[in-house]
Design an enzyme around this catalytic site. Structure first.
Site, PDB file in Angstrom:
ATOM      1  N   TYR A 136      51.214  39.239-140.901  1.00 51.69           N
ATOM      2  CA  TYR A 136      49.962  39.261-140.161  1.00 51.69           C
ATOM      3  C   TYR A 136      48.972  40.349-140.560  1.00 51.69           C
ATOM      4  O   TYR A 136      47.830  40.334-140.112  1.00 51.69           O
ATOM      5  CB  TYR A 136      50.265  39.318-138.660  1.00 51.69           C
ATOM      6  CG  TYR A 136      50.926  38.037-138.201  1.00 51.69           C
ATOM      7  CD1 TYR A 136      50.188  36.892-137.998  1.00 51.69           C
ATOM      8  CD2 TYR A 136      52.313  37.967-138.044  1.00 51.69           C
ATOM      9  CE1 TYR A 136      50.785  35.702-137.615  1.00 51.69           C
ATOM     10  CE2 TYR A 136      52.922  36.781-137.666  1.00 51.69           C
ATOM     11  CZ  TYR A 136      52.154  35.652-137.459  1.00 51.69           C
ATOM     12  OH  TYR A 136      52.759  34.474-137.105  1.00 51.69           O
ATOM     13  N   PHE A 439      56.408  37.554-125.594  1.00 53.46           N
ATOM     14  CA  PHE A 439      55.700  36.339-125.202  1.00 53.46           C
ATOM     15  C   PHE A 439      55.652  35.356-126.345  1.00 53.46           C
ATOM     16  O   PHE A 439      54.911  34.433-126.374  1.00 53.46           O
ATOM     17  CB  PHE A 439      54.278  36.666-124.716  1.00 53.46           C
ATOM     18  CG  PHE A 439      53.471  37.514-125.672  1.00 53.46           C
ATOM     19  CD1 PHE A 439      52.730  36.914-126.695  1.00 53.46           C
ATOM     20  CD2 PHE A 439      53.446  38.898-125.563  1.00 53.46           C
ATOM     21  CE1 PHE A 439      51.986  37.707-127.572  1.00 53.46           C
ATOM     22  CE2 PHE A 439      52.688  39.682-126.421  1.00 53.46           C
ATOM     23  CZ  PHE A 439      51.956  39.082-127.435  1.00 53.46           C
TER      24      PHE A 439
END
Length: 439
Positions: A136, A439
């Site tokens: 990322y 999450f």
């Protein structure tokens, strides 16, 4: 838990259709994600929870005909930043590309569309946790928080507790029965630590997931409440032997116990799932309890804050087997709005030359002026004091990574003498940022 499994290199041919997830497509979409992670089904209760939490209009699927070959989602979060503000942030999740469709630009197209959408929603931040951190950075995410895990040898390590610890009463409670009071403790903690997430309805269920297949021989989930008798917020809780009155709930711990024995006797372990406390005495009481559970000799704690107090109370830190790992990756979607949303520990007046190839609207010079009361960040034509990419700003944003350290690493270039020290002091946080759950 966080979901991501993706890697590609863009090409000009064979790119699937990318679109927002439609009603009725979730199961196919989620199965694509699971397969990218090896294909082992998740427990039904966990799958049902993710289904209920998924926001279809913020979820993307890549489709090759009728086949889903890529997934990416975003949760609507509010993230605490230095100064205590709760800032809208996209919780990037459920990212995967099918192994049959690598190197076709699928991941890049999803990241491009997602960040464009986040900007359109008016959110200044995007955050994620990564299964493979190297993926990322090229999209502008920097590692903004770390956490520490430990395996504490409680047969050898003792805890030195602060005054008032003995004034805290502990009692067992059924986890589901005391969910509301535990969530009230959590909510009071959120504004005090950067990186924490304000939990929206439904997210409280994450802490109660307890599939038997996931326990690996440990007990069902247990919970202990810390109470201060005579507190100003007396509570009444159902559980155990019926309704009973208690004092003010000032903390809780959720954990499993795994019994084990060998020829020498018991050597069980305590597996901490979550612990929150409103003051040092309550926190110490909970940790002392975990250390002292009968028939155990190890406490295993995962994903804890880097500055949690027990690390400074133990008699032998070497026997705690500490391990540090990256946690929250931070992406400034709107540089000006993001830098204005937080405060600064020391006065700062600095011009950044920002490079952001993936979101070019952030590129250029920005003057940040701020202190502990607030900040402004606007475009400027003034000479730059520091030069860096948006990735470094994301890393430093929550105060857990020093701009000075990034400068030493060659990631931030100082153009005005003293500017790096000034900015580093301003960006620092007195409390280590921490992501409390995945999450």
């Amino acid at each position: 838990m966080a979901k991501d499994s993706a890697s590609d290199h863009a090409s000009d041919t064979g790119r699937p259709e990318l679109r927002v997830l439609r009603q009725g497509e979730w199961d196919t979409w989620f199965d694509t994600l699971i397969r990218a992670f090896g294909g082992v089904p998740e427990p039904s209760e966990e799958r049902e929870l993710w289904d209920s939490l998924t926001e279809l209009d913020r979820s993307l699927g890549a489709w090759d005909g009728d086949t889903c070959v890529g997934t990416a989602g975003a949760f609507s979060f509010r993230l605490t930043v230095p100064g205590g503000a709760s800032v809208p942030a996209a919780g990037v999740t459920m990212v995967s590309v099918a192994a049959t469709h690598r190197r076709r630009g699928v991941l890049t197209s999803m990241m491009r569309r997602q960040l464009d959408d986040v900007r359109e929603w008016g959110w200044p931040l995007a955050v994620l946790t990564a299964s493979e951190p190297e993926i990322y950075g090229r999209f502008g995410y920097g590692v903004g928080t770390f956490h520490v895990s430990a395996e504490i040898d409680t047969s050898r390590v003792r805890l030195s507790v602060p005054p008032g610890t003995d004034d805290v009463r502990l009692r067992y409670a059924v986890p589901a029965d005391v969910l509301d009071v535990c969530e009230a403790v959590y909510a009071r903690k959120v504004s005090g630590r950067p990186g924490m997430l304000a939990r929206l309805p439904g997210w409280e269920r994450l802490g109660l997931l307890d599939a038997e297949s996931e326990r690996k021989g440990a007990s069902p989930l247990q919970c202990v409440l810390a109470e201060r008798i005579g507190g100003s917020e007396a509570t009444s809780v159902e559980g155990g032997g019926g309704r009973r009155e208690g004092g003010e709930v000032v903390g809780y711990a959720r954990f499993h116990v795994k019994p084990e024995w060998d020829a020498n006797g018991p050597k069980g372990s305590v597996h901490l799932r979550d612990a929150q406390a409103l003051d040092p005495a309550a926190q110490a009481a909970l940790w002392r309890f975990l250390f002292d559970i009968d028939l155990t000799s190890t406490v295993k704690a995962y994903g804890r804050p880097m500055d949690e107090a027990w690390q400074y109370q133990v008699s032998d830190i070497r026997r705690c087997a500490l391990r540090v790992r990256d946690s929250l990756h931070v992406r400034l979607v709107e540089v000006g709005a993001a830098l204005e949303a937080r405060t600064y520990q020391a006065p700062v007046d600095v011009v950044f030359e920002v490079e952001d190839a993936f979101c070019p609207w952030n590129s250029g010079r920005w003057r940040l002026s701020g202190d502990a009361k607030g900040a402004s960040c606007e475009r400027t034509t003034d000479a730059a004091d520091l030069s860096l990419s948006v990735r470094e700003l994301g890393a430093a944003y929550l105060g857990g990574v020093s701009l000075g350290a990034l400068g030493d690493a060659g990631r931030v270039r100082e153009l005005r003498r003293g500017a790096l020290a000034e900015a580093s002091a301003g960006f620092a946080s007195t409390v280590a940022p921490w992501l409390p759950h995945g999450f």
